[in-house]
Design an enzyme around this catalytic site. Structure first.
Site, short mmCIF file in Angstrom:
data_model
loop_
_atom_site.label_atom_id
_atom_site.label_comp_id
_atom_site.label_asym_id
_atom_site.label_seq_id
_atom_site.Cartn_x
_atom_site.Cartn_y
_atom_site.Cartn_z
N ASN A 8 22.46 1.44 -22.02
CA ASN A 8 23.68 1.19 -21.26
C ASN A 8 23.53 -0.18 -20.63
O ASN A 8 22.73 -0.34 -19.71
CB ASN A 8 23.88 2.26 -20.19
CG ASN A 8 25.10 2.02 -19.33
OD1 ASN A 8 25.72 0.96 -19.37
ND2 ASN A 8 25.45 3.01 -18.53
N LYS A 10 25.09 -1.79 -18.53
CA LYS A 10 25.40 -1.88 -17.09
C LYS A 10 24.26 -1.39 -16.22
O LYS A 10 24.28 -1.57 -15.01
CB LYS A 10 26.67 -1.10 -16.78
CG LYS A 10 27.91 -1.70 -17.39
CD LYS A 10 29.14 -0.92 -17.01
CE LYS A 10 30.37 -1.55 -17.64
NZ LYS A 10 31.59 -0.81 -17.31
N CYS A 11 23.25 -0.77 -16.83
CA CYS A 11 22.12 -0.19 -16.09
C CYS A 11 20.96 -1.18 -16.06
O CYS A 11 20.49 -1.64 -17.11
CB CYS A 11 21.68 1.10 -16.78
SG CYS A 11 20.15 1.81 -16.18
N SER A 12 20.48 -1.50 -14.86
CA SER A 12 19.39 -2.47 -14.75
C SER A 12 18.11 -1.97 -15.40
O SER A 12 17.38 -2.75 -16.02
CB SER A 12 19.14 -2.84 -13.28
OG SER A 12 18.71 -1.72 -12.55
N ARG A 15 18.47 -2.48 -19.08
CA ARG A 15 18.29 -3.91 -19.42
C ARG A 15 16.81 -4.29 -19.38
O ARG A 15 16.34 -5.07 -20.20
CB ARG A 15 19.12 -4.79 -18.48
CG ARG A 15 20.62 -4.68 -18.71
CD ARG A 15 21.40 -5.74 -17.97
NE ARG A 15 21.12 -5.81 -16.55
CZ ARG A 15 21.77 -5.15 -15.59
NH1 ARG A 15 22.74 -4.31 -15.92
NH2 ARG A 15 21.44 -5.31 -14.33
#
Length: 113
Positions: A8, A10-12, A15
């Protein structure tokens, strides 16, 4: 070795999983599961290969996931909810020939690389 990252963007933490794999020189197939969705076969495989079952794959911060756990939903009900609402699955998940791990903590994925 085949490596798949269920990601995802948007998820740190997700990433950071991308960065970890790149730092290790691993060219992973990245699946943005919120766009691609889930299918029963993949969820069955991940529930087994992570060793956490369907309840363990649930993203416990989501209200719907909490409700499923509280009412003691069956694996079939949890899987159906995950297919209908992909955000219910915890992230990131890394899958290799050696198994799969939820990247929380992120270092847990090193066990299967």
């Amino acid at each position: 070795m085949s490596v798949t990252l269920y990601h995802n963007p948007k998820c740190s933490t997700s990433r950071k999983a991308v960065d970890l794999l790149q730092d290790k020189g691993i060219d992973a197939e990245v699946v943005e599961y919120l766009k691609a969705g889930w299918d029963a076969e993949t969820l069955n495989r991940l529930a087994k290969s992570t060793g956490v079952g369907f309840t363990g794959l649930l993203r416990k911060r989501e209200e719907e996931a909490k409700a499923l756990i509280e009412r003691g939903a069956s694996d079939d009900e949890i899987r159906a909810a995950m297919i209908a609402n992909p955000v219910l699955v915890e992230r990131p998940i890394v899958e290799t020939d050696k198994g799969a791990r939820i990247g929380r903590p992120l270092d847990s994925v090193l066990e299967i690389l």
